[in-house]
Design a protein around this motif. Structure first.
Motif, PDB file in Angstrom:
ATOM      1  N   VAL A 175      19.553  48.513  -7.756  1.00  0.00           N
ATOM      2  CA  VAL A 175      18.937  49.786  -7.391  1.00  0.00           C
ATOM      3  C   VAL A 175      18.110  49.659  -6.107  1.00  0.00           C
ATOM      4  O   VAL A 175      17.977  50.613  -5.349  1.00  0.00           O
ATOM      5  CB  VAL A 175      18.058  50.299  -8.565  1.00  0.00           C
ATOM      6  CG1 VAL A 175      17.284  51.532  -8.176  1.00  0.00           C
ATOM      7  CG2 VAL A 175      18.924  50.567  -9.778  1.00  0.00           C
TER       8      VAL A 175
ATOM      9  N   MET B 181      18.826  51.239  -2.596  1.00  0.00           N
ATOM     10  CA  MET B 181      18.748  52.688  -2.457  1.00  0.00           C
ATOM     11  C   MET B 181      17.415  53.129  -1.859  1.00  0.00           C
ATOM     12  O   MET B 181      17.314  54.220  -1.312  1.00  0.00           O
ATOM     13  CB  MET B 181      18.991  53.347  -3.806  1.00  0.00           C
ATOM     14  CG  MET B 181      20.391  53.118  -4.288  1.00  0.00           C
ATOM     15  SD  MET B 181      20.637  53.737  -5.928  1.00  0.00           S
ATOM     16  CE  MET B 181      22.145  52.905  -6.356  1.00  0.00           C
TER      17      MET B 181
ATOM     18  N   GLY C  16      17.711  53.871   1.801  1.00  0.00           N
ATOM     19  CA  GLY C  16      18.410  55.076   2.219  1.00  0.00           C
ATOM     20  C   GLY C  16      17.483  56.080   2.854  1.00  0.00           C
ATOM     21  O   GLY C  16      17.885  56.860   3.724  1.00  0.00           O
ATOM     22  N   CYS C  17      16.210  56.061   2.455  1.00  0.00           N
ATOM     23  CA  CYS C  17      15.253  57.009   3.020  1.00  0.00           C
ATOM     24  C   CYS C  17      14.808  56.618   4.422  1.00  0.00           C
ATOM     25  O   CYS C  17      14.078  57.342   5.063  1.00  0.00           O
ATOM     26  CB  CYS C  17      14.045  57.168   2.097  1.00  0.00           C
ATOM     27  SG  CYS C  17      13.114  55.654   1.874  1.00  0.00           S
TER      28      CYS C  17
END
Length: 158
Positions: free
Chosen positions: A31, A34, A37-38
């Motif tokens: 996880v 992810m 990604g921001c």
């Protein structure tokens, strides 16, 4: 005897047994990418591309850790441990560079996020100790099963 055998042992992962804790750590490793990604809103730089590549490899190592735990394979766990040791050191250095860049641009919010990331990678050192302790348990159970198989074989021959 490897350098991993010299690392300290832990008995649990925040009160959970080592196998379950290692599975949780592997899930966090899957996880974890992810969160990056921001960071698409930031203009691409070599620093960010390098971080993304390292994180993608950490994702792959975490998949190997899942397989190692499922198959009780200490070698796959060792691959994750070795990569993560290198990954944590390099990522802490990268995060320091990123903090310097954001500080020079007077972007306090991003500096705060980077400091949280640095704290996460320091916590990852504990994750390494948990998975290494589980790896040691796997090696001990393998050696015990080898000894018991040898004793059974010796008894049959007698």
């Amino acid at each position: 005897m490897t350098a991993l055998d010299d690392l300290p042992d832990v008995s649990s992962f925040f009160g959970v047994d080592l196998k379950t804790g290692s599975m949780i750590i592997a899930a966090l490793g899957v996880v974890h990418p992810m969160a990056y990604g921001c960071s698409f809103f930031i203009p691409l730089s070599y620093l960010l591309v390098t971080i993304w590549i390292l994180v993608a490899l950490f994702f792959a190592a975490s998949i190997l850790l899942f397989c190692g735990i499922a198959k009780d394979d200490a070698n796959l766990c060792s691959i994750w441990i070795w990569y993560t040791v290198i990954f944590v050191v390099v990522m802490l250095m990268m995060m320091m560079l990123l903090a310097i860049v954001f500080t020079s641009r007077k972007q306090r919010n991003r500096v705060f996020i980077v400091i949280l990331g640095m704290l996460w990678y320091i916590l990852t050192i504990y994750f390494i100790l948990v998975v290494n302790s589980h790896r040691k348990q796997l090696l001990a159970s393998d050696s015990n099963s080898l000894v018991s198989n040898f004793v059974e074989k010796d008894d049959k021959e007698s």
